[in-house]
Write a protein that holds these residues in place. Structure first.
Motif, short mmCIF file in Angstrom:
data_model
loop_
_atom_site.label_atom_id
_atom_site.label_comp_id
_atom_site.label_asym_id
_atom_site.label_seq_id
_atom_site.Cartn_x
_atom_site.Cartn_y
_atom_site.Cartn_z
N GLN A 49 27.28 6.53 -17.22
CA GLN A 49 28.71 6.28 -17.40
C GLN A 49 28.92 5.01 -18.20
N PHE A 56 30.73 9.89 -19.43
CA PHE A 56 29.28 9.87 -19.30
C PHE A 56 28.64 10.17 -20.65
N ARG A 88 26.54 3.83 -13.26
CA ARG A 88 26.60 5.13 -12.60
C ARG A 88 25.88 6.18 -13.44
N LYS A 90 24.45 10.31 -13.79
CA LYS A 90 24.66 11.70 -13.39
C LYS A 90 23.41 12.50 -13.76
N HIS A 111 24.24 19.23 -9.55
CA HIS A 111 24.25 17.87 -10.07
C HIS A 111 24.30 16.87 -8.92
N GLU A 113 25.31 12.44 -8.48
CA GLU A 113 25.69 11.16 -9.07
C GLU A 113 25.31 10.03 -8.12
N CYS A 114 24.86 8.93 -8.70
CA CYS A 114 24.53 7.74 -7.93
C CYS A 114 24.52 6.56 -8.90
#
Length: 425
Positions: A49, A56, A88, A90, A111, A113-114
């Motif tokens: 991101q 993204f 961030r 993805k 998917h 996200e973290c």
């Protein structure tokens, strides 16, 4: 001397966000199966991101692994870790059934996200998260680990062979291949390389391959490396383990010697069969170590320079220079296409050339004093030397030529090519 990874020169009066290069390694477990006659062919796409916005941007893709719901991707994803930013990420998993690179043509599996901070702070173990598929359904698990990239430039050039491997196929012998994994901080292992499959043999000799020390052991010659020998099966997810052993880069670098002859051990078979010795012998046939230098290394040694020659097309197909539609149109308020190209390339290259003297030539025009067509003339008007001082000197010579020659033809740049070679000798 090249600077270590993650370090930059001290620049008074400047501002810089400290960062470290890390590589992400990815594996998945129990993925959705989207193929009817076989298993999925997964690939992972990683996006970051943008700082200060919600968009993204893709930063890398793993390889595609055929017919498996439990992939261990070999391709790592490199990125910069900035402690002071919330970065961030993805991770998207696709079933790749088409050669078309557009993701819209592939089957979406799930998917996650973290933040990059969550991955690097997972205390040596991979970060494990659930993959969310369409409508938020559970689509399996993704495992992501991060490790700081070593600055080691060693490359190991290896070749392996084996003898007397176990026979695994009912109607044939075995189709063996090797899988190399390096030890992580939590004593788990991450796959970093796979050899090709050798069909129907118990005594394979695999092709030589090269792998950087950074990938194989992150520059640590004593880090444990596990080498597994599998019998390949066409379904992709049930390759039969023939056996395995452990070693390290320091030992491998000794090459062909007694210390690099390994018994391939299958622990399950050993537990069931009394008198079990091994499932074959694997040997290091050769190992040499070379250096993998970066572009910056070559520049910093002072022994490498970049140089370029400008050759301008003065054929009539460019249009009358007095017309605004011509590529050679001279307008005091803005540069034409040729001037833009010369400056765009030249301003980059000239930083890597000590004397900043560049030959500038033209072709395809009638030149003074007799109006004879020339396919090799010097833009600066000097019959003895085509060299101009820097980009500004090239542009000055170019504009000077525009007023002195007549665009003509045909397009013939063979003489320019030969002239460029002469200037480089």
């Amino acid at each position: 001397m090249a600077l270590p990874v993650g370090t930059v020169p001290f620049t008074p009066g400047a501002s810089l966000v400290p960062s470290t290069q890390v590589e992400l390694r990815i594996a998945c477990r129990k993925l959705l199966n989207r193929d009817v006659m076989s298993k999925s062919d997964p690939m992972c796409v990683v996006s970051l991101q943008g700082f200060g916005n919600q968009m993204f941007r893709e930063i890398g893709r793993t390889e595609r692994i055929k017919d498996t719901l439990n992939p261990d991707f070999v391709t790592s994803i490199a990125t910069s870790y900035n402690f002071e930013e919330s970065q961030r990420l993805k991770f998207e998993i696709y079933d790749i059934d088409s050669l078309n690179p557009q993701l819209s043509r592939q089957d979406f599996l799930g998917h996650m996200e973290c933040t990059l901070g969550e991955i690097v702070s997972s205390r040596g173990a991979p970060l494990s998260r659930v993959l969310k598929g369409e409508s938020g359904i559970n689509s399996g698990t993704i495992l992501v680990s991060a490790e700081e990239v070593s600055s080691c430039k060693d490359v190991l050039n290896l070749q392996f062979s084996a003898s007397k491997l176990d026979k695994k196929d009912f109607l044939g012998k075995s189709d063996p291949f090797l899988v190399f994994s390096r030890c992580n901080e939590d004593n788990s292992y991450t796959v970093v390389h796979k050899t090709e499959v050798m069909k129907n043999t118990l005594n394979p000799t695999w092709r030589p391959f090269s792998i950087s020390s950074r990938v194989l052991c992150n520059g640590d010659p004593l880090r444990s490396i596990m080498i597994e020998c599998f019998d390949w099966d066409s379904d992709g997810s049930s390759h039969d383990l023939i056996g395995k052993f452990q070693t390290n880069a320091q030992t491998l670098m000794k090459g062909s010697c007694e210390g690099n002859i390994y018994e391939c051990i299958n622990s399950k078979k050993a537990a069931k069969k009394s008198g079990y010795k091994n499932s074959g012998i694997i040997r290091v046939m050769s190992c040499s170590v070379t250096k993998e230098y970066s572009f910056l290394d070559y520049i910093k040694t002072g022994s490498t320079e970049l140089h370029f020659t400008v050759a301008v097309d003065f054929t009539g197909s460019n249009g009358d220079p007095r017309s605004p539609s011509s590529l050679h149109y001279y307008d005091h308020s803005r540069p034409n296409s040729y001037a833009l190209a010369i400056r765009a390339v030249g301003e980059i290259i000239q930083d890597y050339d000590t004397d900043k003297m560049f030959p500038a030539l033209g072709f395809g025009a009638k030149v003074p004093p007799n109006g004879v067509v020339s396919h090799e003339f010097f833009l600066n008007g000097n019959p003895q030397s085509p060299y101009c001082q820097g980009v500004d000197g090239i542009l000055k010579a170019y504009y000077q030529s525009l007023g002195a020659v007549q665009l003509y033809g045909p397009t013939n740049f063979s003489q320019i090519g030969r002239a460029s070679c002469r200037e480089r000798v």
